[in-house]
Design a protein around this motif. Sequence first.
Motif, PDB file in Angstrom:
ATOM      1  N   PRO A   1      17.536 -19.909  -2.408  1.00 62.21           N
ATOM      2  CA  PRO A   1      16.145 -20.364  -2.528  1.00 62.21           C
ATOM      3  C   PRO A   1      15.304 -19.899  -1.331  1.00 62.21           C
ATOM      4  O   PRO A   1      15.795 -19.831  -0.206  1.00 62.21           O
ATOM      5  CB  PRO A   1      16.267 -21.887  -2.555  1.00 62.21           C
ATOM      6  N   ASN A   2      14.038 -19.571  -1.612  1.00 61.01           N
ATOM      7  CA  ASN A   2      13.143 -19.104  -0.566  1.00 61.01           C
ATOM      8  C   ASN A   2      11.738 -19.663  -0.806  1.00 61.01           C
ATOM      9  O   ASN A   2      11.520 -20.420  -1.749  1.00 61.01           O
ATOM     10  CB  ASN A   2      13.160 -17.572  -0.488  1.00 61.01           C
ATOM     11  N   ARG A   3      10.813 -19.262   0.018  1.00 58.48           N
ATOM     12  CA  ARG A   3       9.450 -19.786  -0.043  1.00 58.48           C
ATOM     13  C   ARG A   3       8.777 -19.490  -1.395  1.00 58.48           C
ATOM     14  O   ARG A   3       8.054 -20.318  -1.927  1.00 58.48           O
ATOM     15  CB  ARG A   3       8.632 -19.196   1.103  1.00 58.48           C
ATOM     16  N   GLU A   4       9.027 -18.314  -1.939  1.00 56.71           N
ATOM     17  CA  GLU A   4       8.365 -17.911  -3.183  1.00 56.71           C
ATOM     18  C   GLU A   4       9.084 -18.408  -4.430  1.00 56.71           C
ATOM     19  O   GLU A   4       8.445 -18.727  -5.427  1.00 56.71           O
ATOM     20  CB  GLU A   4       8.258 -16.391  -3.258  1.00 56.71           C
ATOM     21  N   VAL A   5      10.411 -18.421  -4.391  1.00 55.68           N
ATOM     22  CA  VAL A   5      11.215 -18.764  -5.569  1.00 55.68           C
ATOM     23  C   VAL A   5      12.241 -19.814  -5.167  1.00 55.68           C
ATOM     24  O   VAL A   5      13.062 -19.579  -4.284  1.00 55.68           O
ATOM     25  CB  VAL A   5      11.919 -17.513  -6.141  1.00 55.68           C
ATOM     26  N   ASP A   6      12.185 -20.972  -5.844  1.00 57.65           N
ATOM     27  CA  ASP A   6      13.132 -22.032  -5.482  1.00 57.65           C
ATOM     28  C   ASP A   6      14.305 -22.158  -6.451  1.00 57.65           C
ATOM     29  O   ASP A   6      15.298 -22.799  -6.131  1.00 57.65           O
ATOM     30  CB  ASP A   6      12.409 -23.377  -5.335  1.00 57.65           C
ATOM     31  N   ARG A   7      14.200 -21.522  -7.623  1.00 61.74           N
ATOM     32  CA  ARG A   7      15.295 -21.589  -8.605  1.00 61.74           C
ATOM     33  C   ARG A   7      15.319 -20.319  -9.451  1.00 61.74           C
ATOM     34  O   ARG A   7      14.274 -19.725  -9.697  1.00 61.74           O
ATOM     35  CB  ARG A   7      15.112 -22.778  -9.557  1.00 61.74           C
TER      36      ARG A   7
ATOM     37  N   PRO B   1       0.826  -1.214   0.000  1.00 58.83           N
ATOM     38  CA  PRO B   1       0.000   0.000   0.000  1.00 58.83           C
ATOM     39  C   PRO B   1       0.859   1.263   0.000  1.00 58.83           C
ATOM     40  O   PRO B   1       1.781   1.407   0.802  1.00 58.83           O
ATOM     41  CB  PRO B   1      -0.802  -0.111   1.301  1.00 58.83           C
ATOM     42  N   GLY B   2       0.597   2.157  -0.950  1.00 62.77           N
ATOM     43  CA  GLY B   2       1.328   3.411  -1.058  1.00 62.77           C
ATOM     44  C   GLY B   2       2.712   3.313  -1.672  1.00 62.77           C
ATOM     45  O   GLY B   2       3.403   4.324  -1.802  1.00 62.77           O
ATOM     46  N   GLU B   3       3.130   2.123  -2.057  1.00 60.90           N
ATOM     47  CA  GLU B   3       4.478   1.935  -2.604  1.00 60.90           C
ATOM     48  C   GLU B   3       4.540   2.378  -4.063  1.00 60.90           C
ATOM     49  O   GLU B   3       3.666   2.058  -4.864  1.00 60.90           O
ATOM     50  CB  GLU B   3       4.867   0.456  -2.495  1.00 60.90           C
ATOM     51  N   ASP B   4       5.569   3.106  -4.402  1.00 68.84           N
ATOM     52  CA  ASP B   4       5.843   3.507  -5.776  1.00 68.84           C
ATOM     53  C   ASP B   4       6.167   2.259  -6.600  1.00 68.84           C
ATOM     54  O   ASP B   4       6.821   1.341  -6.107  1.00 68.84           O
ATOM     55  CB  ASP B   4       7.034   4.478  -5.753  1.00 68.84           C
ATOM     56  N   ALA B   5       5.720   2.238  -7.848  1.00 69.21           N
ATOM     57  CA  ALA B   5       5.891   1.034  -8.675  1.00 69.21           C
ATOM     58  C   ALA B   5       7.363   0.661  -8.887  1.00 69.21           C
ATOM     59  O   ALA B   5       7.720  -0.518  -8.793  1.00 69.21           O
ATOM     60  CB  ALA B   5       5.187   1.212 -10.017  1.00 69.21           C
ATOM     61  N   LEU B   6       8.227   1.625  -9.166  1.00 62.92           N
ATOM     62  CA  LEU B   6       9.638   1.295  -9.380  1.00 62.92           C
ATOM     63  C   LEU B   6      10.280   0.777  -8.100  1.00 62.92           C
ATOM     64  O   LEU B   6      11.029  -0.199  -8.125  1.00 62.92           O
ATOM     65  CB  LEU B   6      10.407   2.506  -9.911  1.00 62.92           C
ATOM     66  N   THR B   7       9.950   1.388  -6.978  1.00 62.66           N
ATOM     67  CA  THR B   7      10.469   0.908  -5.694  1.00 62.66           C
ATOM     68  C   THR B   7      10.024  -0.532  -5.459  1.00 62.66           C
ATOM     69  O   THR B   7      10.816  -1.385  -5.051  1.00 62.66           O
ATOM     70  CB  THR B   7       9.976   1.818  -4.542  1.00 62.66           C
ATOM     71  N   GLY B   8       8.759  -0.817  -5.747  1.00 64.10           N
ATOM     72  CA  GLY B   8       8.232  -2.170  -5.587  1.00 64.10           C
ATOM     73  C   GLY B   8       8.902  -3.158  -6.522  1.00 64.10           C
ATOM     74  O   GLY B   8       9.193  -4.293  -6.135  1.00 64.10           O
ATOM     75  N   ALA B   9       9.156  -2.738  -7.757  1.00 67.69           N
ATOM     76  CA  ALA B   9       9.810  -3.621  -8.727  1.00 67.69           C
ATOM     77  C   ALA B   9      11.198  -4.013  -8.246  1.00 67.69           C
ATOM     78  O   ALA B   9      11.576  -5.190  -8.287  1.00 67.69           O
ATOM     79  CB  ALA B   9       9.886  -2.931 -10.092  1.00 67.69           C
ATOM     80  N   LEU B  10      11.963  -3.037  -7.762  1.00 65.82           N
ATOM     81  CA  LEU B  10      13.323  -3.325  -7.289  1.00 65.82           C
ATOM     82  C   LEU B  10      13.299  -4.149  -6.004  1.00 65.82           C
ATOM     83  O   LEU B  10      14.145  -5.020  -5.802  1.00 65.82           O
ATOM     84  CB  LEU B  10      14.101  -2.026  -7.102  1.00 65.82           C
ATOM     85  N   ARG B  11      12.320  -3.899  -5.146  1.00 71.50           N
ATOM     86  CA  ARG B  11      12.173  -4.704  -3.927  1.00 71.50           C
ATOM     87  C   ARG B  11      11.901  -6.153  -4.301  1.00 71.50           C
ATOM     88  O   ARG B  11      12.511  -7.083  -3.749  1.00 71.50           O
ATOM     89  CB  ARG B  11      11.029  -4.154  -3.065  1.00 71.50           C
ATOM     90  N   GLU B  12      10.986  -6.370  -5.243  1.00 77.54           N
ATOM     91  CA  GLU B  12      10.654  -7.727  -5.666  1.00 77.54           C
ATOM     92  C   GLU B  12      11.860  -8.432  -6.280  1.00 77.54           C
ATOM     93  O   GLU B  12      12.087  -9.618  -6.021  1.00 77.54           O
ATOM     94  CB  GLU B  12       9.474  -7.720  -6.640  1.00 77.54           C
ATOM     95  N   VAL B  13      12.638  -7.734  -7.081  1.00 73.67           N
ATOM     96  CA  VAL B  13      13.857  -8.324  -7.655  1.00 73.67           C
ATOM     97  C   VAL B  13      14.766  -8.799  -6.534  1.00 73.67           C
ATOM     98  O   VAL B  13      15.266  -9.924  -6.550  1.00 73.67           O
ATOM     99  CB  VAL B  13      14.589  -7.333  -8.580  1.00 73.67           C
ATOM    100  N   GLY B  14      14.982  -7.951  -5.537  1.00 68.88           N
ATOM    101  CA  GLY B  14      15.840  -8.326  -4.416  1.00 68.88           C
ATOM    102  C   GLY B  14      15.302  -9.506  -3.635  1.00 68.88           C
ATOM    103  O   GLY B  14      16.045 -10.434  -3.310  1.00 68.88           O
ATOM    104  N   GLU B  15      13.998  -9.487  -3.353  1.00 68.89           N
ATOM    105  CA  GLU B  15      13.400 -10.569  -2.576  1.00 68.89           C
ATOM    106  C   GLU B  15      13.415 -11.893  -3.331  1.00 68.89           C
ATOM    107  O   GLU B  15      13.647 -12.946  -2.747  1.00 68.89           O
ATOM    108  CB  GLU B  15      11.948 -10.220  -2.212  1.00 68.89           C
ATOM    109  N   GLU B  16      13.136 -11.845  -4.624  1.00 71.93           N
ATOM    110  CA  GLU B  16      13.009 -13.082  -5.391  1.00 71.93           C
ATOM    111  C   GLU B  16      14.329 -13.614  -5.925  1.00 71.93           C
ATOM    112  O   GLU B  16      14.475 -14.823  -6.095  1.00 71.93           O
ATOM    113  CB  GLU B  16      12.009 -12.898  -6.527  1.00 71.93           C
ATOM    114  N   THR B  17      15.287 -12.738  -6.213  1.00 73.33           N
ATOM    115  CA  THR B  17      16.532 -13.197  -6.837  1.00 73.33           C
ATOM    116  C   THR B  17      17.765 -13.042  -5.955  1.00 73.33           C
ATOM    117  O   THR B  17      18.783 -13.669  -6.216  1.00 73.33           O
ATOM    118  CB  THR B  17      16.808 -12.441  -8.156  1.00 73.33           C
TER     119      THR B  17
END
Length: 138
Positions: A100-106, A46-62
Amino acid sequence: MTDETTILAAGCVLWRRSPVHGELEICLVHRPKYDDWSHPKGKLKPGEDALTGALREVGEETGYAATPGAVLPTLGYVTGGRPKEVRYWAAEATQGHFTPNREVDRVLWLTPSAARHRLTQPRDRDLVGALLSALHLA
């Protein structure tokens, strides 16, 4: 396509130069929940800027930090009966490593051609071409 029912998400087409031969490689993530291969992406907080969210997701998933580049096409589709809008950017991987994490295993680092073939959703394949155009390689 945005209203209060639209799911807002963001992601990146993450790329690097191969540490072995210098060729362009694109990072794809495997999500065991869906058994699919996709570009790293996720829902915005909620309230997160799209680019900030995109980079956060990259970090969390990869596990990689990334430098954002060109804006890529926004994808819109319906999931679970609700419209979803995913904004994308080209992003160069700068440092990090995958765990590897709960969301992304490879994760896989693939040539653009191999990435197109591995992606599960046809709509994600067009983003590979958009990245190549943005990098002036197409």
